[in-house]
Write an enzyme that holds these catalytic residues in place. Structure first.
Site, PDB file in Angstrom:
ATOM      1  N   THR A 174       7.748  -3.661  -0.397  1.00 59.83           N
ATOM      2  CA  THR A 174       8.879  -3.135   0.363  1.00 59.83           C
ATOM      3  C   THR A 174       8.416  -2.541   1.685  1.00 59.83           C
ATOM      4  O   THR A 174       9.044  -2.749   2.733  1.00 59.83           O
ATOM      5  CB  THR A 174       9.606  -2.063  -0.463  1.00 59.83           C
ATOM      6  OG1 THR A 174      10.090  -2.647  -1.671  1.00 59.83           O
ATOM      7  CG2 THR A 174      10.765  -1.461   0.310  1.00 59.83           C
TER       8      THR A 174
ATOM      9  N   HIS B 266       7.691  -5.262   4.147  1.00 57.05           N
ATOM     10  CA  HIS B 266       8.922  -5.798   4.735  1.00 57.05           C
ATOM     11  C   HIS B 266       9.424  -4.890   5.855  1.00 57.05           C
ATOM     12  O   HIS B 266       9.861  -5.371   6.909  1.00 57.05           O
ATOM     13  CB  HIS B 266      10.005  -5.935   3.661  1.00 57.05           C
ATOM     14  CG  HIS B 266       9.781  -7.051   2.696  1.00 57.05           C
ATOM     15  ND1 HIS B 266       9.787  -8.375   3.072  1.00 57.05           N
ATOM     16  CD2 HIS B 266       9.555  -7.043   1.358  1.00 57.05           C
ATOM     17  CE1 HIS B 266       9.571  -9.140   2.012  1.00 57.05           C
ATOM     18  NE2 HIS B 266       9.423  -8.349   0.960  1.00 57.05           N
TER      19      HIS B 266
END
Length: 346
Positions: A40, A43
Site C-alpha cells: 500500500t 502504491h
C-alpha cells in the site's frame, strides 16, 4: 516531529517536520521504534490510479509498526506508559451491526491508518486504545513491526483446517511466504508455493515450503506429480491477485477444495465458475485481520517457535527511506524495515 509524508499529489515522499498527533481521553500516544513497508505504501509513493482515488494529501503514511507507549488518555486503564505495542490499522465505527456483534473486521465504515488518516511513518502515532495490541510476551522488534501483514497471512492461512492437508499458495510475496510458514507450523502435509521470482521462491523454501515452484518453468500439475498427489490440493491460499494464478489454482483443487483469497486484483478477470460449481469449491475473500482473534493466534504461533526472520530481508534508517522503498519495490525482497528509534522529537 519527523514524519514521512505524501505532501503533494504526485509521485514521491517527503521527510518533513509535522506536529505531534493530538490525543483524546480514549487514545494512546506511541513513540514509534520500527515500521514495515507495505505494498500500500508503495502504491502511495508511486501515486498510481488506486492511490489517486484513495488518498488525500498531505498524509503521513504507514500502518505497520511497533513502538513504546508515551502517553495514555484519561479513560485508558489497561495500557501503560512504557508498554511495547503494535497497532491494528483498521479503525472501525463500533456502531454497525458487525461491530456490535464482535465482528469488527467486517465493519463497512473502516478507515485505514496511513491511508484514510495519518499513519505510523513518524516519530509518534496516536490510536484509540481499542486498536492497540500490547506485546505481553517477548518479541523481536522487527517481527513486532510486521504484525499487521503477519496477521493477513495468519487470517488467510487459518481460514480452513490445515492438519494433514495439501496446500497451494500462489504468490511468494512476504505475506505468501509467511503463510507458508504458518501452514507448515499448523500441520499441513505439503505446502507448495508458486511465483516467478527465484529470490522470493528461495524465501519460501527457507520458511518451510515443501516445494517452491517457478511457474514460468514448471507447472502446478508437475508439482502435483512430484509430490504424488492424485486428486489435487485441499486448500488454496491466493496471495497474488493475478488472474492466471487464480485460474491455475482452481484447475488444481480437489473436489470440495477450499480457497482463501487475499490477493487483490488490479482489475476484474474471469474464472471457470462451472468448475468451481461442479467441483464444489469454496472461495472465501479475506481482508485484514480478525480483531483480535488473529492477534492472539499470531502471538501463540510465535511463542510456539514459528520463525519469521527469513521474511525480513532489509533494514534502513528512516532517513534512508528512498533506498528502503526502492528495495521494497523489487520482486526480490521480503519485508523491509525502517528504524525510527534514533529519531528525536524536535
Amino acid at each position: 516531529m519527523k514524519a514521512l509524508v505524501k505532501h503533494k499529489a504526485e509521485p514521491g515522499l517527503w521527510l518533513m517536520d509535522v506536529p505531534e498527533p493530538e490525543t483524546g481521553p480514549g487514545d494512546v500516544l506511541i513513540r514509534v521504534l520500527r515500521t514495515g513497508i507495505c505494498g500500500t505504501d508503495l502504491h502511495i509513493r508511486s501515486w498510481d490510479n488506486w492511490a489517486r482515488g484513495a488518498v488525500r494529501t498531505p498524509l503521513v503514511l504507514g500502518h505497520e509498526f511497533v513502538g513504546e507507549v508515551a502517553g495514555v488518555g484519561a479513560d485508558v486503564t489497561d495500557i501503560a506508559v512504557g508498554d511495547l505495542v503494535s497497532g491494528e490499522g483498521h479503525l472501525v465505527c463500533g456502531k454497525c451491526r458487525n461491530c456490535l456483534a464482535g465482528r469488527r473486521h467486517l465493519c463497512r465504515a473502516t478507515v485505514g491508518l496511513g491511508v484514510g488518516r495519518d499513519g505510523a511513518f513518524a516519530e509518534y502515532v496516536a490510536l484509540p486504545a481499542s486498536n492497540v495490541w500490547v506485546h505481553r510476551a517477548k518479541v523481536d522488534l522487527d517481527v513486532a513491526a510486521i504484525f499487521d501483514p503477519f496477521g493477513n497471512a495468519v487470517h488467510t492461512a487459518l481460514s480452513f483446517p490445515l492438519v494433514g492437508e495439501d496446500v497451494l499458495i500462489t504468490g511468494a510475496g512476504p505475506i505468501g511466504v509467511m503463510a507458508a510458514a504458518v501452514a507448515r507450523h499448523a500441520g499441513a502435509r505439503n505446502v507448495v508455493v508458486t511465483d516467478v521470482s527465484e529470490p522470493r521462491l528461495e524465501l519460501a523454501r527457507k520458511a518451510g515450503a515443501t516445494l517452491a515452484v517457478n511457474v514460468a518453468r514448471q507447472s502446478i500439475e508437475d508439482a502435483q506429480r512430484t509430490l504424488g498427489l492424485r486428486e489435487g490440493f485441499d486448500v488454496g491460499l491466493e496471495m497474488s491477485g493475478n488472474a492466471q494464478a487464480m485460474r491455475g489454482m482452481v484447475d488444481n483443487m480437489t473436489h470440495g477444495g477450499r480457497i482463501a483469497m487475499l490477493g487483490l486484483p488490479a482489475e476484474e478477470f474471469a474464472v471457470d465458475w462451472s468448475r468451481i460449481v461442479t467441483s464444489m469449491i469454496t472461495v472465501k475473500g479475506v481482508y485484514g485481520r480478525e480483531m483480535f482473534e488473529t492477534w492472539y493466534a499470531m502471538t501463540v504461533l510465535l511463542e510456539g517457535g514459528l520463525d519469521l526472520t527469513p521474511v525480513i530481508t532489509g533494514s534502513y534508517s528512516y532517513q534512508d527511506f528512498d533506498a528502503a522503498f526502492d528495495e521494497a519495490a523489487t520482486a526480490r525482497s521480503g519485508k523491509i524495515i525502517l528504524d525510527w528509534s534514533t529519531a528525536s522529537a524536535a
